[in-house]
Scaffold this motif. Structure first.
Motif, PDB file in Angstrom:
ATOM      1  N   ASP A   1      39.097  23.650  43.801  1.00  0.00           N
ATOM      2  CA  ASP A   1      39.339  23.228  44.936  1.00  0.00           C
ATOM      3  C   ASP A   1      40.008  24.596  45.586  1.00  0.00           C
ATOM      4  OD1 ASP A   1      38.042  20.710  44.545  1.00  0.00           O
ATOM      5  OD2 ASP A   1      40.215  19.731  44.511  1.00  0.00           O
ATOM      6  N   CYS A   2      40.791  25.316  44.846  1.00  0.00           N
ATOM      7  CA  CYS A   2      41.612  26.424  45.776  1.00  0.00           C
ATOM      8  C   CYS A   2      40.540  27.532  45.614  1.00  0.00           C
ATOM      9  CB  CYS A   2      42.848  26.899  44.567  1.00  0.00           C
ATOM     10  SG  CYS A   2      43.322  28.291  44.982  1.00  0.00           S
ATOM     11  N   LEU A   3      39.615  27.782  44.824  1.00  0.00           N
ATOM     12  CA  LEU A   3      38.906  28.975  45.099  1.00  0.00           C
ATOM     13  C   LEU A   3      37.802  28.618  46.149  1.00  0.00           C
ATOM     14  CD1 LEU A   3      37.853  29.622  41.299  1.00  0.00           C
ATOM     15  CD2 LEU A   3      39.252  31.031  42.612  1.00  0.00           C
ATOM     16  N   ASP A   4      37.353  27.500  46.210  1.00  0.00           N
ATOM     17  CA  ASP A   4      36.665  26.853  47.256  1.00  0.00           C
ATOM     18  C   ASP A   4      37.094  27.106  48.609  1.00  0.00           C
ATOM     19  OD1 ASP A   4      34.535  26.258  45.473  1.00  0.00           O
ATOM     20  OD2 ASP A   4      34.731  24.013  45.422  1.00  0.00           O
ATOM     21  N   GLY A   5      38.187  26.518  48.708  1.00  0.00           N
ATOM     22  CA  GLY A   5      39.214  26.620  49.968  1.00  0.00           C
ATOM     23  C   GLY A   5      39.507  28.237  50.512  1.00  0.00           C
ATOM     24  N   GLU A   6      39.551  28.923  49.366  1.00  0.00           N
ATOM     25  CA  GLU A   6      39.674  30.383  49.664  1.00  0.00           C
ATOM     26  C   GLU A   6      38.612  31.210  50.027  1.00  0.00           C
ATOM     27  OE1 GLU A   6      42.550  31.871  50.582  1.00  0.00           O
ATOM     28  OE2 GLU A   6      43.829  29.915  50.062  1.00  0.00           O
ATOM     29  N   GLY A   7      37.276  30.573  49.790  1.00  0.00           N
ATOM     30  CA  GLY A   7      36.100  31.232  49.937  1.00  0.00           C
ATOM     31  C   GLY A   7      35.894  32.230  48.752  1.00  0.00           C
ATOM     32  N   ILE A   8      36.310  31.976  47.865  1.00  0.00           N
ATOM     33  CA  ILE A   8      36.154  32.939  46.664  1.00  0.00           C
ATOM     34  C   ILE A   8      35.180  32.522  45.756  1.00  0.00           C
ATOM     35  CG2 ILE A   8      37.422  33.902  44.548  1.00  0.00           C
ATOM     36  CD1 ILE A   8      39.880  33.764  45.863  1.00  0.00           C
TER      37      ILE A   8
ATOM     38  N   LEU B   1      45.931  33.115  41.394  1.00  0.00           N
ATOM     39  CA  LEU B   1      44.948  33.088  42.389  1.00  0.00           C
ATOM     40  C   LEU B   1      45.537  33.232  43.948  1.00  0.00           C
ATOM     41  CD1 LEU B   1      42.873  29.923  41.258  1.00  0.00           C
ATOM     42  CD2 LEU B   1      42.354  32.345  40.924  1.00  0.00           C
ATOM     43  N   LEU B   2      46.585  32.652  44.220  1.00  0.00           N
ATOM     44  CA  LEU B   2      47.088  32.894  45.656  1.00  0.00           C
ATOM     45  C   LEU B   2      47.849  34.348  45.785  1.00  0.00           C
ATOM     46  CD1 LEU B   2      47.989  29.225  46.476  1.00  0.00           C
ATOM     47  CD2 LEU B   2      46.268  30.325  47.074  1.00  0.00           C
ATOM     48  N   PRO B   3      48.631  34.449  44.992  1.00  0.00           N
ATOM     49  CA  PRO B   3      49.277  35.873  45.218  1.00  0.00           C
ATOM     50  C   PRO B   3      48.498  36.945  44.833  1.00  0.00           C
ATOM     51  CG  PRO B   3      50.390  34.798  43.345  1.00  0.00           C
ATOM     52  CD  PRO B   3      49.203  33.799  43.744  1.00  0.00           C
TER      53      PRO B   3
ATOM     54  N   LEU C   1      44.375  37.910  47.952  1.00  0.00           N
ATOM     55  CA  LEU C   1      44.598  39.407  48.484  1.00  0.00           C
ATOM     56  C   LEU C   1      43.802  40.378  47.937  1.00  0.00           C
ATOM     57  CD1 LEU C   1      48.719  39.480  48.247  1.00  0.00           C
ATOM     58  CD2 LEU C   1      47.268  38.899  50.436  1.00  0.00           C
ATOM     59  N   PHE C   2      43.479  40.295  46.770  1.00  0.00           N
ATOM     60  CA  PHE C   2      42.327  41.229  46.288  1.00  0.00           C
ATOM     61  C   PHE C   2      40.931  41.147  46.764  1.00  0.00           C
ATOM     62  CE2 PHE C   2      40.533  43.493  42.374  1.00  0.00           C
ATOM     63  CZ  PHE C   2      41.208  44.391  42.472  1.00  0.00           C
ATOM     64  N   ARG C   3      40.695  39.927  46.919  1.00  0.00           N
ATOM     65  CA  ARG C   3      39.416  39.594  47.600  1.00  0.00           C
ATOM     66  C   ARG C   3      39.379  40.111  49.123  1.00  0.00           C
ATOM     67  NH1 ARG C   3      37.311  36.735  51.543  1.00  0.00           N
ATOM     68  NH2 ARG C   3      35.215  35.951  51.448  1.00  0.00           N
ATOM     69  N   GLY C   4      40.512  39.690  49.770  1.00  0.00           N
ATOM     70  CA  GLY C   4      40.632  40.265  51.154  1.00  0.00           C
ATOM     71  C   GLY C   4      40.268  41.866  51.089  1.00  0.00           C
ATOM     72  N   ALA C   5      40.927  42.494  50.290  1.00  0.00           N
ATOM     73  CA  ALA C   5      40.956  43.986  50.261  1.00  0.00           C
ATOM     74  C   ALA C   5      39.445  44.426  49.916  1.00  0.00           C
ATOM     75  CB  ALA C   5      41.813  44.663  49.210  1.00  0.00           C
ATOM     76  N   VAL C   6      38.993  43.638  48.902  1.00  0.00           N
ATOM     77  CA  VAL C   6      37.288  44.193  48.443  1.00  0.00           C
ATOM     78  C   VAL C   6      36.294  43.685  49.664  1.00  0.00           C
ATOM     79  CG1 VAL C   6      35.808  43.619  46.759  1.00  0.00           C
ATOM     80  CG2 VAL C   6      38.088  43.984  46.218  1.00  0.00           C
ATOM     81  N   GLY C   7      36.335  42.508  50.153  1.00  0.00           N
ATOM     82  CA  GLY C   7      35.572  42.095  51.156  1.00  0.00           C
ATOM     83  C   GLY C   7      34.615  40.965  50.761  1.00  0.00           C
ATOM     84  N   ASP C   8      33.677  40.836  51.496  1.00  0.00           N
ATOM     85  CA  ASP C   8      32.600  39.683  51.273  1.00  0.00           C
ATOM     86  C   ASP C   8      31.867  39.750  50.028  1.00  0.00           C
ATOM     87  OD1 ASP C   8      33.265  38.224  53.544  1.00  0.00           O
ATOM     88  OD2 ASP C   8      31.852  39.442  54.719  1.00  0.00           O
ATOM     89  N   LYS C   9      31.794  40.829  49.405  1.00  0.00           N
ATOM     90  CA  LYS C   9      30.820  40.918  48.315  1.00  0.00           C
ATOM     91  C   LYS C   9      31.734  40.733  46.893  1.00  0.00           C
ATOM     92  CE  LYS C   9      27.459  44.024  50.089  1.00  0.00           C
ATOM     93  NZ  LYS C   9      26.752  45.287  49.809  1.00  0.00           N
ATOM     94  N   PHE C  10      33.006  40.446  47.083  1.00  0.00           N
ATOM     95  CA  PHE C  10      33.803  39.925  45.791  1.00  0.00           C
ATOM     96  C   PHE C  10      33.174  38.812  45.229  1.00  0.00           C
ATOM     97  CE2 PHE C  10      37.743  37.706  44.244  1.00  0.00           C
ATOM     98  CZ  PHE C  10      38.110  39.005  43.443  1.00  0.00           C
ATOM     99  N   VAL C  11      33.150  38.839  43.842  1.00  0.00           N
ATOM    100  CA  VAL C  11      32.928  37.874  43.207  1.00  0.00           C
ATOM    101  C   VAL C  11      34.063  37.701  41.983  1.00  0.00           C
ATOM    102  CG1 VAL C  11      31.216  36.960  41.290  1.00  0.00           C
ATOM    103  CG2 VAL C  11      30.355  38.062  43.548  1.00  0.00           C
ATOM    104  N   PHE C  12      34.647  36.810  41.490  1.00  0.00           N
ATOM    105  CA  PHE C  12      35.544  36.736  40.744  1.00  0.00           C
ATOM    106  C   PHE C  12      35.106  36.270  39.463  1.00  0.00           C
ATOM    107  CE2 PHE C  12      39.150  33.896  39.140  1.00  0.00           C
ATOM    108  CZ  PHE C  12      39.967  34.854  38.898  1.00  0.00           C
ATOM    109  N   MET C  13      35.639  36.839  38.439  1.00  0.00           N
ATOM    110  CA  MET C  13      35.154  36.701  36.991  1.00  0.00           C
ATOM    111  C   MET C  13      36.661  36.208  36.380  1.00  0.00           C
ATOM    112  SD  MET C  13      33.354  39.098  34.331  1.00  0.00           S
ATOM    113  CE  MET C  13      32.607  38.201  32.709  1.00  0.00           C
TER     114      MET C  13
END
Length: 150
Positions: free
Chosen positions: A64-71, A32-34, A38-50
């Motif tokens: 909690d990690c996902l929530d804290g990172e806004g993922i 998640l962190l490494p 970073l991938f979410r940051g590159a993709v942008g706000d429309k990123f949805v993690f599966m």
């Protein structure tokens, strides 16, 4: 065990899990962190993690990690790997490794083969499986959660 991320026009590096098992905390620290952050940051706000709904992905620490990172995580049925397009990609990766002239004979050559073949997978294959998500979900709804042919 390996982990990788795919999107239209892109993918992460292949991550090999050293000991073959993973806890929620390892998932946070090694994936998640490494990678995902970073991938979410590159993709942008429309990123949805599966992810694939395995137990270590469903811990409170992971959420909690996902929530804290806004993922934002895609909500989907448990035990439904046929909905996750990465499974098709990993199947193709396995076939590529198995079809090599000199198949891997130990852990190190397997890791090297997986990494080499991951880097050779066509972006068109990755795009096709990502784009198949609409059909997968429609089929799952039509079959009321039953097995779909993917």
């Amino acid at each position: 065990m390996v982990w990788a991320g795919i999107v239209i026009n892109g993918h992460t590096r292949l991550h090999v899990v050293a000991n073959g098992t993973m806890t929620g905390q390892q998932y946070i620290d090694e994936v998640l962190l490494p990678h995902v952050r970073l991938f979410r940051g590159a993709v942008g706000d429309k990123f949805v993690f599966m992810d694939d709904n395995v137990t270590c992905h469903r811990t409170l620490a992971v959420q909690d990690c996902l929530d804290g990172e806004g993922i934002q995580r895609l909500v989907w049925p448990a035990r439904s790997p046929y909905l996750n397009p990465i499974e098709n990609v990993l199947d193709a990766l396995g076939r590529q490794v198995a079809g090599r002239n000199y198949p891997p004979t130990n852990k190190n050559t397997l890791i090297r083969a997986l990494t080499d073949e991951w880097d050779k997978l066509s972006q068109q294959l990755l795009d096709n499986v990502v784009q198949s998500m609409v059909r997968r979900v429609e089929c799952c709804i039509t079959l009321r959660g039953g097995h779909i042919p993917y």
